[in-house]
Design a protein around this motif. Structure first.
Motif, PDB file in Angstrom:
ATOM      1  N   THR A   1      35.692  50.598  37.517  1.00 28.49           N
ATOM      2  CA  THR A   1      36.125  49.277  37.980  1.00 28.49           C
ATOM      3  C   THR A   1      35.201  48.751  39.067  1.00 28.49           C
ATOM      4  OG1 THR A   1      38.436  49.759  37.436  1.00 28.49           O
ATOM      5  CG2 THR A   1      38.021  47.971  38.995  1.00 28.49           C
TER       6      THR A   1
ATOM      7  N   TYR B   1      32.337  45.217  38.895  1.00 30.14           N
ATOM      8  CA  TYR B   1      32.228  44.053  39.776  1.00 30.14           C
ATOM      9  C   TYR B   1      30.809  43.486  39.767  1.00 30.14           C
ATOM     10  CZ  TYR B   1      36.876  43.985  41.840  1.00 30.14           C
ATOM     11  OH  TYR B   1      38.228  43.838  42.021  1.00 30.14           O
TER      12      TYR B   1
ATOM     13  N   LEU C   1      30.177  40.138  38.123  1.00 29.25           N
ATOM     14  CA  LEU C   1      30.529  38.904  38.832  1.00 29.25           C
ATOM     15  C   LEU C   1      29.533  38.570  39.923  1.00 29.25           C
ATOM     16  CD1 LEU C   1      34.352  39.611  39.288  1.00 29.25           C
ATOM     17  CD2 LEU C   1      33.218  38.425  37.401  1.00 29.25           C
TER      18      LEU C   1
ATOM     19  N   LEU D   1      37.091  41.376  32.908  1.00 30.41           N
ATOM     20  CA  LEU D   1      36.747  39.967  33.103  1.00 30.41           C
ATOM     21  C   LEU D   1      37.936  39.048  32.852  1.00 30.41           C
ATOM     22  CD1 LEU D   1      33.155  39.863  31.570  1.00 30.41           C
ATOM     23  CD2 LEU D   1      33.802  39.708  33.980  1.00 30.41           C
TER      24      LEU D   1
ATOM     25  N   SER E   1      40.839  39.614  33.696  1.00 27.66           N
ATOM     26  CA  SER E   1      41.728  39.701  34.858  1.00 27.66           C
ATOM     27  C   SER E   1      41.145  38.983  36.072  1.00 27.66           C
ATOM     28  CB  SER E   1      41.993  41.168  35.210  1.00 27.66           C
ATOM     29  OG  SER E   1      40.816  41.794  35.704  1.00 27.66           O
ATOM     30  N   ARG E   2      39.979  38.375  35.913  1.00 25.93           N
ATOM     31  CA  ARG E   2      39.317  37.674  37.026  1.00 25.93           C
ATOM     32  C   ARG E   2      39.333  36.175  36.774  1.00 25.93           C
ATOM     33  NH1 ARG E   2      39.702  42.010  40.203  1.00 25.93           N
ATOM     34  NH2 ARG E   2      39.712  43.678  38.653  1.00 25.93           N
ATOM     35  N   HIS E   3      39.149  35.421  37.854  1.00 21.80           N
ATOM     36  CA  HIS E   3      39.131  33.973  37.748  1.00 21.80           C
ATOM     37  C   HIS E   3      37.726  33.503  37.390  1.00 21.80           C
ATOM     38  CE1 HIS E   3      43.224  33.731  39.192  1.00 21.80           C
ATOM     39  NE2 HIS E   3      42.912  34.470  40.250  1.00 21.80           N
ATOM     40  N   VAL E   4      37.365  33.702  36.131  1.00 27.22           N
ATOM     41  CA  VAL E   4      36.046  33.297  35.650  1.00 27.22           C
ATOM     42  C   VAL E   4      36.208  32.620  34.300  1.00 27.22           C
ATOM     43  CG1 VAL E   4      34.842  35.159  36.864  1.00 27.22           C
ATOM     44  CG2 VAL E   4      35.582  35.504  34.498  1.00 27.22           C
TER      45      VAL E   4
END
Length: 240
Positions: free
Chosen positions: A21, A25, A28, A51, A53-56
């Motif tokens: 994990t 990162y 990003l 990805l 689970s990320r704000h992208v």
């Protein structure tokens, strides 16, 4: 390993180590991230799960054949679908065609530079090893060196991506996530099995690590062996 009382086990549970994990990162932060490991190491699942689970904004292109022209059409379609305010760039890229040579690469590069990414955007290319030429790899390297704001590229591959000199030339623009990040150590094996509902003793985890080298696909087969037979001894099809 001795058998135990059978308990409900969920073999569909996913587990990603903290080491992996943390490494993910990089997708990003770096302009270009290479994710490289053999088949069965969970590369695609790990990258996709992380990805999502990320704000992208995620633009995912799965390469399903060795046809670079077919891949390019799929990529342009995904760009058009995911980036509606792209000023017609995906259409122009499609008209240009796959960048086989330096002239087309520079034209495609200029088109990508024309775009404005208003939020972090990750272009993922899955199974890059299927593309026969080096052209697309070179194109990704060119974009990485441009450091376009909010644009990140992730190439998932089974094969070696580049030599040392080539990787050194991308210093500051490239992050590499290799096979060692996807294999589990003894403690991580225990956590993976616990996430599936099975508590292992230390000696059992050690034995599984010795038999599998921490390869997640083999560990999964051992888990299925437990579900079927109530023990975690060596399953058929796995060499110790």
């Amino acid at each position: 390993m001795q058998k135990r009382k059978r308990l409900p086990v969920d073999a569909s549970a996913l587990y990603f180590s903290q080491r992996l994990t943390r490494a993910l990162y990089a997708t990003l932060k770096a302009p270009l991230t290479i994710v490289q490991a053999p088949m069965g190491y969970g590369k695609t699942v790990a990258v996709r799960k992380f990805l999502r689970s990320r704000h992208v904004r995620l633009v995912w292109t799965s390469i399903i054949s060795s046809s670079e022209d077919a891949f390019w059409r799929m990529f342009c379609q995904e760009m058009k679908r995911s980036l509606p305010q792209s000023f017609g760039v995906p259409r122009l890229l499609l008209t240009l065609g796959f960048p086989y040579d330096s002239v087309k690469m520079n034209e495609a590069r200029e088109l990508m530079q024309r775009m404005t990414f208003d939020e972090p955007t990750v272009l993922v290319f899955d199974d890059c090893h299927l593309l026969p030429s080096q052209s697309f790899k070179t194109f990704c390297q060119m974009l990485a060196r441009d450091h376009i704001d909010n644009l990140h590229i992730v190439c998932i591959t089974r094969d070696a991506y580049a030599g040392r000199e080539e990787l050194a030339s991308l210093k500051g623009s490239l992050r590499f996530i290799g096979q060692e990040k996807f294999t589990l150590n003894t403690e991580e094996i225990k956590r993976y099995y616990l996430a599936c509902g099975l508590s292992l003793r230390e000696d059992e985890a050690d034995e599984l690590h010795g038999a599998t080298g921490g390869w997640i696909s083999a560990l999964y087969l051992y888990l299925l062996r437990y579900i079927q037979h109530g023990g975690v001894s060596q399953p058929a099809g796995v060499d110790a």
